[in-house]
Motif scaffolding. Structure first.
Motif, PDB file in Angstrom:
ATOM      1  N   GLY A   1       4.791  26.466   1.578  1.00 40.83           N
ATOM      2  CA  GLY A   1       5.713  25.142   1.586  1.00 40.83           C
ATOM      3  C   GLY A   1       5.433  24.306   0.379  1.00 40.83           C
ATOM      4  N   THR A   2       4.457  24.388  -0.393  1.00 35.91           N
ATOM      5  CA  THR A   2       4.290  23.889  -1.628  1.00 35.91           C
ATOM      6  C   THR A   2       5.157  24.330  -2.574  1.00 35.91           C
ATOM      7  N   GLU A   3       5.804  25.620  -2.440  1.00 40.60           N
ATOM      8  CA  GLU A   3       6.761  25.893  -3.460  1.00 40.60           C
ATOM      9  C   GLU A   3       7.928  25.042  -3.174  1.00 40.60           C
ATOM     10  N   LEU A   4       8.425  24.372  -2.352  1.00 44.29           N
ATOM     11  CA  LEU A   4       9.510  23.606  -2.064  1.00 44.29           C
ATOM     12  C   LEU A   4       9.734  22.518  -3.052  1.00 44.29           C
ATOM     13  N   HIS A   5       8.548  22.099  -3.399  1.00 47.24           N
ATOM     14  CA  HIS A   5       8.522  20.687  -4.099  1.00 47.24           C
ATOM     15  C   HIS A   5       8.397  20.783  -5.666  1.00 47.24           C
ATOM     16  N   GLN A   6       8.777  21.917  -6.304  1.00 47.36           N
ATOM     17  CA  GLN A   6       8.592  22.038  -7.647  1.00 47.36           C
ATOM     18  C   GLN A   6       9.378  21.075  -8.492  1.00 47.36           C
ATOM     19  N   TRP A   7      10.710  20.774  -7.758  1.00 48.69           N
ATOM     20  CA  TRP A   7      11.308  19.644  -8.337  1.00 48.69           C
ATOM     21  C   TRP A   7      10.757  18.036  -8.546  1.00 48.69           C
ATOM     22  N   LEU A   8       9.784  18.134  -7.610  1.00 56.37           N
ATOM     23  CA  LEU A   8       9.252  16.654  -7.648  1.00 56.37           C
ATOM     24  C   LEU A   8       8.105  16.543  -8.168  1.00 56.37           C
ATOM     25  N   VAL A   9       7.041  17.345  -8.053  1.00 51.58           N
ATOM     26  CA  VAL A   9       5.819  17.159  -8.519  1.00 51.58           C
ATOM     27  C   VAL A   9       5.606  16.971  -9.754  1.00 51.58           C
ATOM     28  N   SER A  10       6.524  17.291 -10.842  1.00 55.85           N
ATOM     29  CA  SER A  10       6.465  17.195 -12.379  1.00 55.85           C
ATOM     30  C   SER A  10       6.983  15.931 -12.714  1.00 55.85           C
TER      31      SER A  10
ATOM     32  N   MET B   1      20.707  -6.188   4.441  1.00 56.07           N
ATOM     33  CA  MET B   1      20.886  -5.383   5.825  1.00 56.07           C
ATOM     34  C   MET B   1      19.957  -4.010   5.793  1.00 56.07           C
ATOM     35  N   THR B   2      19.025  -3.937   6.906  1.00 52.10           N
ATOM     36  CA  THR B   2      18.163  -3.006   6.800  1.00 52.10           C
ATOM     37  C   THR B   2      18.894  -1.507   7.081  1.00 52.10           C
ATOM     38  N   ARG B   3      18.678  -0.674   6.174  1.00 53.55           N
ATOM     39  CA  ARG B   3      19.426   0.877   6.493  1.00 53.55           C
ATOM     40  C   ARG B   3      18.052   1.576   6.745  1.00 53.55           C
ATOM     41  N   VAL B   4      18.481   2.610   7.487  1.00 46.90           N
ATOM     42  CA  VAL B   4      17.522   3.804   7.805  1.00 46.90           C
ATOM     43  C   VAL B   4      17.792   5.078   7.062  1.00 46.90           C
ATOM     44  N   ARG B   5      16.981   5.450   6.054  1.00 41.85           N
ATOM     45  CA  ARG B   5      17.010   6.403   5.248  1.00 41.85           C
ATOM     46  C   ARG B   5      16.001   7.582   5.406  1.00 41.85           C
ATOM     47  N   VAL B   6      16.533   8.723   4.857  1.00 43.65           N
ATOM     48  CA  VAL B   6      15.689   9.971   4.598  1.00 43.65           C
ATOM     49  C   VAL B   6      15.792  10.197   3.068  1.00 43.65           C
ATOM     50  N   ASN B   7      14.711  10.284   2.228  1.00 44.93           N
ATOM     51  CA  ASN B   7      14.760  10.686   0.858  1.00 44.93           C
ATOM     52  C   ASN B   7      14.053  11.623   0.379  1.00 44.93           C
ATOM     53  N   GLY B   8      14.445  12.417  -0.408  1.00 43.54           N
ATOM     54  CA  GLY B   8      13.641  13.636  -0.960  1.00 43.54           C
ATOM     55  C   GLY B   8      13.249  14.544  -0.015  1.00 43.54           C
ATOM     56  N   PHE B   9      13.666  14.725   0.954  1.00 38.66           N
ATOM     57  CA  PHE B   9      13.171  15.617   1.972  1.00 38.66           C
ATOM     58  C   PHE B   9      13.681  16.975   1.315  1.00 38.66           C
ATOM     59  N   THR B  10      12.813  18.026   1.289  1.00 40.17           N
ATOM     60  CA  THR B  10      13.161  19.446   0.570  1.00 40.17           C
ATOM     61  C   THR B  10      12.991  20.485   1.602  1.00 40.17           C
ATOM     62  N   ILE B  11      14.291  21.108   1.317  1.00 33.35           N
ATOM     63  CA  ILE B  11      14.376  22.379   2.164  1.00 33.35           C
ATOM     64  C   ILE B  11      14.465  23.735   1.481  1.00 33.35           C
ATOM     65  N   SER B  12      14.243  24.766   1.871  1.00 28.48           N
ATOM     66  CA  SER B  12      14.578  25.971   1.375  1.00 28.48           C
ATOM     67  C   SER B  12      15.876  26.266   1.198  1.00 28.48           C
ATOM     68  N   LEU B  13      16.186  27.601   0.622  1.00 31.87           N
ATOM     69  CA  LEU B  13      17.574  28.168   0.585  1.00 31.87           C
ATOM     70  C   LEU B  13      17.996  28.853   2.141  1.00 31.87           C
ATOM     71  N   ASP B  14      16.821  28.851   2.750  1.00 29.29           N
ATOM     72  CA  ASP B  14      17.090  29.377   4.204  1.00 29.29           C
ATOM     73  C   ASP B  14      16.872  28.337   5.021  1.00 29.29           C
ATOM     74  N   GLY B  15      16.834  27.011   4.568  1.00 27.24           N
ATOM     75  CA  GLY B  15      16.859  25.896   5.490  1.00 27.24           C
ATOM     76  C   GLY B  15      15.509  25.468   6.124  1.00 27.24           C
ATOM     77  N   TYR B  16      14.415  25.815   5.660  1.00 26.84           N
ATOM     78  CA  TYR B  16      13.100  25.441   6.226  1.00 26.84           C
ATOM     79  C   TYR B  16      12.525  24.384   5.474  1.00 26.84           C
ATOM     80  N   GLY B  17      12.141  23.221   6.143  1.00 28.69           N
ATOM     81  CA  GLY B  17      11.582  22.137   5.631  1.00 28.69           C
ATOM     82  C   GLY B  17      10.196  22.229   5.423  1.00 28.69           C
ATOM     83  N   ALA B  18       9.416  23.377   6.281  1.00 28.04           N
ATOM     84  CA  ALA B  18       8.054  23.478   6.009  1.00 28.04           C
ATOM     85  C   ALA B  18       7.993  25.050   6.359  1.00 28.04           C
ATOM     86  N   GLY B  19       6.807  25.638   5.901  1.00 30.83           N
ATOM     87  CA  GLY B  19       6.608  27.136   6.283  1.00 30.83           C
ATOM     88  C   GLY B  19       5.817  27.068   7.511  1.00 30.83           C
ATOM     89  N   PRO B  20       5.738  28.374   7.927  1.00 29.17           N
ATOM     90  CA  PRO B  20       4.804  28.620   9.131  1.00 29.17           C
ATOM     91  C   PRO B  20       3.107  28.345   9.164  1.00 29.17           C
TER      92      PRO B  20
END
Length: 215
Positions: A32-41, A1-20
């Motif tokens: 914004g690139t600081e958000l993804h330090q957990w992922l890029v390595s 069965m097809t599910r609709v998913r969000v995966n790996g969407f990163t937010i900051s401590l103050d809730g932002y998913g992208a910077g200005p």
């Protein structure tokens, strides 16, 4: 069965998913690139984006790997595809990722302006959808052929699908950085009222991983 998913969407401590001030030099906004330090390595990111070996393993990599499992189609907001606003000035821009994007399946771009589909290397074909989120999901479900549909973002696109009650599961990574401004993922949303609850919470040195499921 097809599910609709969000995966790996990163937010900051103050809730932002992208910077200005998103632009061609800052596709995720300032900071914004600081958000993804957990992922890029991680090993998964290195393999999926660069075809490279090596990279870290462990919990962060486990969540990265899960995000690519059983995905048969993607949906992206137009800003996730590129920095261009308004009518397409030409057909030269083909995304941020070069000739071999990391999707490898049909990928549907939400836009107000028609554009022919683009077949890329590695199995990715970009389709441009002008009929809104429901049309995009219908086409993505058909293309996924029983596999899952992954909503890639950005924040506004995810919000639209959440408000419509169309997302079954979300993996959010909370990065230990502050952006101060940008696009908040949960702006104006009552996730409890929408039927979501926390199904998993795991902390690492670089992120808190939260899985939300709709009941």
């Amino acid at each position: 069965m097809t599910r609709v998913r969000v995966n790996g969407f990163t937010i900051s401590l103050d809730g932002y998913g992208a910077g200005p001030n998103q632009d061609i030099d800052n596709p995720i906004g300032l900071g914004g690139t600081e958000l993804h330090q957990w992922l890029v390595s991680t090993r998964t990111f290195r393999e999926s984006h660069f075809g490279a070996e090596g990279g870290s393993t462990g919990i962060d990599d486990d969540f990265a790997a899960r995000s690519f499992e059983n995905v048969g189609a993607w949906i992206l907001g137009r800003n996730m595809f590129g920095p261009i606003r308004g009518p397409w000035p030409d057909l030269d821009w083909k995304g941020w990722w070069g000739e071999n994007p990391p999707y490898h399946v049909p990928t549907f771009i939400l836009t107000h302006y028609e554009r022919p589909s683009i077949e890329m290397e590695g199995g990715t074909t970009f389709h441009f959808v002008t009929g809104g989120i429901h049309e995009a999901l219908e086409r993505a479900r058909d293309a996924a052929n029983g596999m899952d549909v992954r909503i890639g973002g950005g924040a506004n696109t995810i919000q639209q699908y959440l408000r419509a009650g169309l997302i079954d599961e979300m993996h959010i990574a909370i990065s230990p950085v502050l952006l101060g401004a940008g696009e908040r993922l949960f702006e104006g949303l009552d996730m409890r009222a929408l039927g979501y609850e926390c199904a998993q919470f795991v902390a690492t040195e670089k992120a808190n991983h939260v899985v939300l499921r709709r009941q």
